[in-house]
Motif scaffolding. Structure first.
Motif, short mmCIF file in Angstrom:
data_model
loop_
_atom_site.label_atom_id
_atom_site.label_comp_id
_atom_site.label_asym_id
_atom_site.label_seq_id
_atom_site.Cartn_x
_atom_site.Cartn_y
_atom_site.Cartn_z
N ARG A 131 9.64 10.39 8.72
CA ARG A 131 10.22 11.33 9.68
C ARG A 131 11.13 12.34 8.99
N ASN A 132 11.84 11.88 7.94
CA ASN A 132 12.74 12.77 7.23
C ASN A 132 12.07 13.54 6.10
N GLY A 133 10.78 13.29 5.88
CA GLY A 133 10.04 14.06 4.90
C GLY A 133 10.31 13.67 3.46
N GLY A 134 10.63 12.42 3.21
CA GLY A 134 10.92 11.98 1.84
C GLY A 134 9.70 11.44 1.13
N ARG A 135 9.86 11.19 -0.17
CA ARG A 135 8.78 10.63 -0.98
C ARG A 135 8.98 9.13 -1.10
N ALA A 136 7.88 8.41 -0.99
CA ALA A 136 7.93 6.95 -1.05
C ALA A 136 8.18 6.48 -2.48
N PRO A 137 9.08 5.51 -2.66
CA PRO A 137 9.30 4.96 -4.00
C PRO A 137 8.08 4.18 -4.48
N GLU A 138 8.02 3.99 -5.77
CA GLU A 138 6.91 3.27 -6.39
C GLU A 138 6.87 1.82 -5.88
N GLY A 139 5.72 1.39 -5.48
CA GLY A 139 5.55 0.01 -5.05
C GLY A 139 5.67 -0.20 -3.55
N LEU A 140 6.03 0.82 -2.81
CA LEU A 140 6.19 0.68 -1.37
C LEU A 140 4.85 0.43 -0.69
N GLN A 141 3.83 1.14 -1.12
CA GLN A 141 2.52 1.01 -0.49
C GLN A 141 2.04 -0.44 -0.55
N LYS A 142 2.19 -1.07 -1.72
CA LYS A 142 1.75 -2.45 -1.88
C LYS A 142 2.61 -3.38 -1.03
N ALA A 143 3.92 -3.13 -0.99
CA ALA A 143 4.83 -4.01 -0.23
C ALA A 143 4.58 -3.92 1.27
N LEU A 144 4.12 -2.79 1.74
CA LEU A 144 3.85 -2.64 3.17
C LEU A 144 2.66 -3.48 3.62
N TYR A 145 1.69 -3.64 2.72
CA TYR A 145 0.47 -4.33 3.10
C TYR A 145 0.37 -5.76 2.55
N ASP A 146 1.22 -6.09 1.61
CA ASP A 146 1.21 -7.44 1.04
C ASP A 146 2.60 -8.06 1.19
N PRO A 147 2.76 -9.03 2.08
CA PRO A 147 4.08 -9.64 2.29
C PRO A 147 4.61 -10.37 1.07
#
Length: 123
Positions: free
Chosen positions: A84-100
């Motif tokens: 919503r604030n238009g920021g860039r995702a830190p490294e590793g966030l994508q994996k953490a979102l889909y892998d608990p």
């Protein structure tokens, strides 16, 4: 009969003496109406001149509310705030979102969200 004769024949309008006199009840009613008008004006002025919360303050409140949630819900909420604030995702966030089971520090995401909120939303 002419209209002038008709008007001359009408009796004078008489108001009871209690209506014509300004008494204590009238003074109290005027005072109550004045107080009520003052309260209404005060509420309207408070709405108009009240302090507005900035997007950074709203973001900090949202982060504090998300801190009470479980890890996955917290990461998801922080990612939504970041988007919503238009920021860039830190490294590793994508994996953490889909892998608990993936290790990811939510503090990095919080700092990215705050940095994006300070810059302001993307237009």
């Amino acid at each position: 009969m002419t209209p002038e004769e008709l008007v001359a024949g009408l009796a004078d309008v008489r108001v009871p003496e209690s209506f014509a006199r300004f008494g204590a009840q009238d003074a109290l009613a005027a005072c109550a109406l004045g107080l009520l008008a003052g309260l209404l004006i005060s509420a309207l002025l408070k709405l108009v001149t009240g302090r507005r919360t900035t997007s950074l303050e709203k973001t900090r409140k949202a982060i504090a509310a998300l801190a009470l949630r479980d890890r996955q819900l917290r990461l998801t909420g922080l990612a939504a705030l970041l988007r919503r604030n238009g920021g860039r995702a830190p490294e590793g966030l994508q994996k953490a979102l889909y892998d608990p089971q993936a290790s990811f520090d939510p503090a990095k995401l919080e700092s990215a969200v705050l940095a994006a909120a300070k810059r302001g939303p993307k237009r």
